[in-house]
Design an enzyme around this catalytic site. Structure first.
Site, short mmCIF file in Angstrom:
data_model
loop_
_atom_site.label_atom_id
_atom_site.label_comp_id
_atom_site.label_asym_id
_atom_site.label_seq_id
_atom_site.Cartn_x
_atom_site.Cartn_y
_atom_site.Cartn_z
N GLU A 56 0.85 -1.19 0.00
CA GLU A 56 0.00 0.00 0.00
C GLU A 56 0.89 1.25 0.00
O GLU A 56 1.94 1.28 0.63
CB GLU A 56 -0.87 -0.03 1.25
CG GLU A 56 -1.88 1.08 1.36
CD GLU A 56 -2.70 0.98 2.64
OE1 GLU A 56 -3.84 1.48 2.63
OE2 GLU A 56 -2.22 0.40 3.64
N LYS A 128 -10.45 -0.04 -1.67
CA LYS A 128 -10.47 -0.47 -0.27
C LYS A 128 -11.84 -0.29 0.37
O LYS A 128 -12.40 0.81 0.37
CB LYS A 128 -9.41 0.32 0.50
CG LYS A 128 -9.13 -0.16 1.91
CD LYS A 128 -8.00 0.66 2.50
CE LYS A 128 -7.62 0.20 3.88
NZ LYS A 128 -6.53 1.05 4.44
N CYS A 169 -4.65 -3.87 3.35
CA CYS A 169 -4.31 -3.49 4.72
C CYS A 169 -5.41 -3.77 5.75
O CYS A 169 -5.59 -4.90 6.19
CB CYS A 169 -3.91 -2.02 4.73
SG CYS A 169 -3.01 -1.52 6.24
#
Length: 232
Positions: A56, A128, A169
């Site tokens: 990321e 995300k 993440c």
């Protein structure tokens, strides 16, 4: 319960491939970040790597959210095109694990994980879903939602070496998402990250192992490392 059955439509035909998972210390120097990625692509090609994964914020790690918004690019802009060209140049599948995608007529961005094949084609874009809104005890607060718009779709990408379940993440903390990706036929879970140091030291590895065990999948987790934007 038994592990989920493989997706009958899987494109998996290669049983043994070499993958690369890159740690890097990105900064606000986008040119320097690109040069490092280019070097890793060159080395990966020399080593016979098929899939190379980056963390990321691989292209840019600003000092604050304002800098991330200012850096944000359209996916058709020159910045991303440079990275796509690396896939073609070095005959690699690339997992570009969290790119600041500009949104039209908005002061917010999206956090996009982009999968590129060796022909330079974008095969999947995951935005995300779970944004990092956290108050760390004894530490700082962080509100990713203050400058980022969440995505709304799961993404699975078929490749010759397995179906990729694409995440970013903080998604790691939501096991239901990975179970859903597994039911869709994912065989390799990609979890690029820029995890916070305190929680990373305590939780990162054990959560990665948990997602692998729960879903009977391979897990590839490229991560940011070190201190960003300090010194030279």
């Amino acid at each position: 319960p038994p592990p989920p059955k493989m997706d009958s439509k899987s494109d998996s035909v290669v049983s043994n491939v070499k993958v690369g998972v890159v740690q890097m210390t990105s900064s606000s120097d986008a040119a320097r970040n690109y040069d490092f990625v280019a070097q890793m692509c060159q080395k990966a090609q020399e080593d016979g790597v098929v899939l190379l994964c980056f963390p990321e914020n691989f292209a840019f790690m600003g000092l604050n959210s304002k800098e991330s918004v200012e850096f944000a690019q359209n996916l058709g802009d020159d910045m991303l095109e440079k990275y796509i060209n690396l896939a073609k140049k070095h005959n690699l599948w690339l997992s570009l694990g969290g790119f600041q995608e500009k949104l039209p007529k908005s002061d917010k961005i999206r956090n996009a994980h982009i999968i590129v094949n060796p022909s330079g084609e974008i095969c999947g874009i995951y935005r995300k879903l779970h944004l990092f809104n956290v108050d760390v005890p004894g530490g700082r607060s962080f509100r990713e939602s203050s400058f980022t718009v969440a995505g709304d779709k799961l993404v699975k990408v078929n490749t010759p070496f397995g179906n990729l379940g694409v995440t970013i993440c903080y998604d790691l903390r939501f096991p239901e998402m990975f179970a859903s990706l597994r039911r869709l036929g994912s065989e390799i879970l990609l979890i690029p990250a820029a995890f916070a140091m305190k929680t990373g030291m305590s939780h990162w590895e054990v959560l990665l192992r948990s997602r692998a065990i729960e879903n009977q999948c391979y897990v590839l987790a490229a991560a940011q490392v070190g201190r960003h934007n300090v010194g030279s």
